[in-house]
Design an enzyme around this catalytic site. Sequence first.
Site, PDB file in Angstrom:
ATOM      1  N   CYS A  19       0.805  -1.222   0.000  1.00  0.00           N
ATOM      2  CA  CYS A  19       0.000   0.000   0.000  1.00  0.00           C
ATOM      3  C   CYS A  19       0.842   1.277   0.000  1.00  0.00           C
ATOM      4  O   CYS A  19       1.442   1.604  -1.012  1.00  0.00           O
ATOM      5  CB  CYS A  19      -1.016  -0.056   1.126  1.00  0.00           C
ATOM      6  SG  CYS A  19      -2.437   1.012   0.826  1.00  0.00           S
ATOM      7  N   ARG A  66     -12.208   6.710  -1.845  1.00  0.00           N
ATOM      8  CA  ARG A  66     -11.263   5.752  -1.265  1.00  0.00           C
ATOM      9  C   ARG A  66     -11.669   4.353  -1.688  1.00  0.00           C
ATOM     10  O   ARG A  66     -12.860   4.053  -1.819  1.00  0.00           O
ATOM     11  CB  ARG A  66     -11.257   5.833   0.265  1.00  0.00           C
ATOM     12  CG  ARG A  66     -10.483   7.004   0.820  1.00  0.00           C
ATOM     13  CD  ARG A  66     -10.244   6.854   2.304  1.00  0.00           C
ATOM     14  NE  ARG A  66      -9.128   5.967   2.608  1.00  0.00           N
ATOM     15  CZ  ARG A  66      -7.843   6.323   2.494  1.00  0.00           C
ATOM     16  NH1 ARG A  66      -7.508   7.511   2.059  1.00  0.00           N
ATOM     17  NH2 ARG A  66      -6.893   5.468   2.813  1.00  0.00           N
ATOM     18  N   HIS A  90      -3.594  -5.644   2.330  1.00  0.00           N
ATOM     19  CA  HIS A  90      -3.294  -5.836   3.746  1.00  0.00           C
ATOM     20  C   HIS A  90      -3.922  -7.160   4.152  1.00  0.00           C
ATOM     21  O   HIS A  90      -4.541  -7.841   3.358  1.00  0.00           O
ATOM     22  CB  HIS A  90      -3.936  -4.724   4.585  1.00  0.00           C
ATOM     23  CG  HIS A  90      -3.479  -3.349   4.239  1.00  0.00           C
ATOM     24  ND1 HIS A  90      -2.297  -2.824   4.692  1.00  0.00           N
ATOM     25  CD2 HIS A  90      -4.057  -2.380   3.498  1.00  0.00           C
ATOM     26  CE1 HIS A  90      -2.169  -1.587   4.258  1.00  0.00           C
ATOM     27  NE2 HIS A  90      -3.218  -1.285   3.525  1.00  0.00           N
TER      28      HIS A  90
HETATM   29  N1  GLN Z   1      -1.855   6.921   2.176  1.00  0.00           N
HETATM   30  C1  GLN Z   1      -2.038   6.045   1.036  1.00  0.00           C
HETATM   31  C2  GLN Z   1      -3.386   6.198   0.369  1.00  0.00           C
HETATM   32  O1  GLN Z   1      -4.369   6.524   1.000  1.00  0.00           O
HETATM   33  C3  GLN Z   1      -1.792   4.600   1.432  1.00  0.00           C
HETATM   34  C4  GLN Z   1      -2.826   4.065   2.390  1.00  0.00           C
HETATM   35  C5  GLN Z   1      -2.434   2.743   3.020  1.00  0.00           C
HETATM   36  O2  GLN Z   1      -1.259   2.405   3.096  1.00  0.00           O
HETATM   37  N2  GLN Z   1      -3.404   1.993   3.532  1.00  0.00           N
HETATM   38  O3  GLN Z   1      -3.484   5.988  -0.821  1.00  0.00           O
END
Ligand code: GLN
Length: 236
Positions: free
Chosen positions: A94, A127, A191
């Site tokens: 990520c 998101r 994850h």
């Molecule tokens: N900050 C990054 C995003 O929102 C990665 C998020 C994460 O590692 N879960 O894209």
Amino acid sequence: MSTEALRIVWIYPDLLSTYGDRGNLLILARRAALRGIPVETYSVRSDQPMPASADIYLIGGGEDGPQALAAQRLINDGGVHRAVNQGAAVLAICAGYQLFGHSFFAKGAKCPGLGLLDLHSDRGETRAVGELRGDVDPRLGLPPLSGFENHGGRTHLGPNAFPLARVTAGIGNDGQTEGAWAGKILGTYSHGPALARNPAIADLLLRWATGADSLAPVDDTWAERLRAERLAAAGA
Ligand code: GLN
């Protein structure tokens, strides 16, 4: 660091490790030990120099602020660049995945990445949150990818990075492909932690790092149960 053991570095636990990403280190070390491979693990904080001589480097996900700081410190340090040039294997999750590319967005600002994967990330309109599933690049010989994703970024691959998987549930890079790999670097939005969900990726990293063509099978009953349950949940 001794010369015989497989050396695994967990990069910047003080900045990056969301959704149990640190479990990737435990699983990798455990699956090596089950094969009789001696392992040494190192957690290298962001205020410490990054060793360049380890065999496998793991980096996790995180929020925008720590992600931008981690990228800045890794660029200034140079240890990960030297390690990759010397043939180290990498698993990047990520935020860690995004920062291995050329650039990414954090808190509205474009930030330089390590440039070790030919990709860049911008922001999506929403998101991407939820279960992620994909069919992995057949050249890697792995079963379907399973994971949990939560990111605002969208990732676009250049010609020198290959998609890790074709998305069958969730968003991944852009709704079509998920993750990337090139050489011995593998990045993913999964994850879960990724290696608990995908022990075959742990074994791929161990093979890349040791040069072994195959590894002795281990009892994956529980991992397979978890996979079956999560892959089904992603399809629901
Ligand atoms: N900050 C990054 C995003 O929102 C990665 C998020 C994460 O590692 N879960 O894209």
